[in-house]
Design a protein around this motif. Structure first.
Motif, mmCIF file in Angstrom:
data_model
loop_
_atom_site.group_PDB
_atom_site.id
_atom_site.type_symbol
_atom_site.label_atom_id
_atom_site.label_comp_id
_atom_site.label_asym_id
_atom_site.label_seq_id
_atom_site.Cartn_x
_atom_site.Cartn_y
_atom_site.Cartn_z
ATOM 1 N N LEU A 5 0.807 -1.219 0.000
ATOM 2 C CA LEU A 5 0.000 0.000 0.000
ATOM 3 C C LEU A 5 0.843 1.273 0.000
ATOM 4 C CD1 LEU A 5 -2.795 -0.944 2.579
ATOM 5 C CD2 LEU A 5 -2.992 -0.841 0.094
ATOM 6 N N ARG A 6 2.107 1.169 0.410
ATOM 7 C CA ARG A 6 3.025 2.309 0.456
ATOM 8 C C ARG A 6 2.433 3.467 1.271
ATOM 9 N NH1 ARG A 6 2.494 1.752 -4.840
ATOM 10 N NH2 ARG A 6 2.202 3.982 -5.160
ATOM 11 N N MET A 7 1.856 3.118 2.409
ATOM 12 C CA MET A 7 1.282 4.152 3.275
ATOM 13 C C MET A 7 2.394 5.029 3.835
ATOM 14 S SD MET A 7 -1.894 3.524 2.939
ATOM 15 C CE MET A 7 -2.635 4.586 4.146
ATOM 16 N N GLY A 8 2.131 6.298 3.899
ATOM 17 C CA GLY A 8 3.101 7.256 4.409
ATOM 18 C C GLY A 8 3.747 8.063 3.301
ATOM 19 N N GLU A 9 3.567 7.635 2.041
ATOM 20 C CA GLU A 9 4.161 8.379 0.926
ATOM 21 C C GLU A 9 3.309 9.586 0.544
ATOM 22 O OE1 GLU A 9 5.067 5.828 -2.359
ATOM 23 O OE2 GLU A 9 6.272 4.461 -1.145
ATOM 24 N N ARG A 10 2.027 9.560 0.907
ATOM 25 C CA ARG A 10 1.123 10.671 0.611
ATOM 26 C C ARG A 10 0.367 11.034 1.886
ATOM 27 N NH1 ARG A 10 -1.716 9.103 -5.166
ATOM 28 N NH2 ARG A 10 0.210 8.907 -6.374
ATOM 29 N N PRO A 11 -0.177 12.254 1.937
ATOM 30 C CA PRO A 11 -0.945 12.654 3.127
ATOM 31 C C PRO A 11 -2.127 11.715 3.365
ATOM 32 C CG PRO A 11 -0.466 14.558 1.758
ATOM 33 C CD PRO A 11 -0.064 13.351 0.962
#
Length: 202
Positions: free
Chosen positions: A74-80
């Motif tokens: 999910l690559r959480m943390g790369e976008r707000p």
């Protein structure tokens, strides 16, 4: 069902209606659910707000989505990140935020949280929590639940969470929505009958 109009899953708000909003139609919309059922066989009886919060953090970090190329991180943390939370979900997100701030494994995700919209979140608890757990204890519908005890007005869990959260809340954009019309409250005898005769409501 919480997010479905008339309890119709075809009218699931985050999937059906939210993407139609012009300002956020490009956003990635994810949902997180937790088992708060009162009925027998509904899962662990000792689950608490803290347990649910840890589950949320784990899902944010290690969750994946199915794409045409297979499962992808999910690559959480790369976008707000913006949380829209309802009822106890608001307490779970507050607890997850606090836990993640001090855990290096989750700091990049928590630091990406930009805003939280609270919908009917019982920040100070509810006087009905204690009554509900007593009803569950004397009925054959289910056992007392730790997360219900956490929701009691003046509970140590909520006092500690609110005291911690207020020191970091200024970093976030926060908006709260709450009911302004009275909600009819059932008598204990009516609630027991409803739990016994219609457990599917929960």
């Amino acid at each position: 069902m919480t997010w479905s109009k008339n309890r119709d899953l075809e009218l699931f708000w985050p999937l059906r209606f939210l993407p139609q909003e012009q300002d956020i139609r490009e956003a990635r919309i994810l949902t997180f659910g937790y088992n708060s059922s009162f009925r027998f066989g509904s899962g662990k009886t000792k689950m608490s707000v803290l347990d649910f919060a840890k589950d949320l953090l784990y899902e944010l970090k290690y969750g994946s989505e199915e794409t045409e190329h297979g499962l992808e991180d999910l690559r959480m943390g790369e976008r707000p990140i913006l949380f829209v939370v309802h009822s106890m979900g608001g307490l779970i997100v507050k607890e997850a935020y606090m836990q993640g701030l001090y855990d290096p494994a989750y700091q990049p995700i928590v630091q990406a949280v930009a805003a939280i919209a609270f919908l009917s979140t019982p920040h100070r608890g509810t006087n009905l929590a204690e009554s509900l757990n007593r009803i569950l204890q004397v009925s054959f519908v289910g056992n007392p639940k730790q997360f219900i005890a956490d929701l009691a007005a003046g509970s140590h869990t909520l006092q500690k969470l609110n005291e911690q959260f207020r020191h970091v809340a200024s970093k976030l954009q926060i908006v709260s929505f709450y009911e302004t019309r009275p909600t009819p409250v059932l008598r204990k005898s009516q609630m027991v009958r409803m739990l016994v005769s219609k457990p599917s409501l929960f």
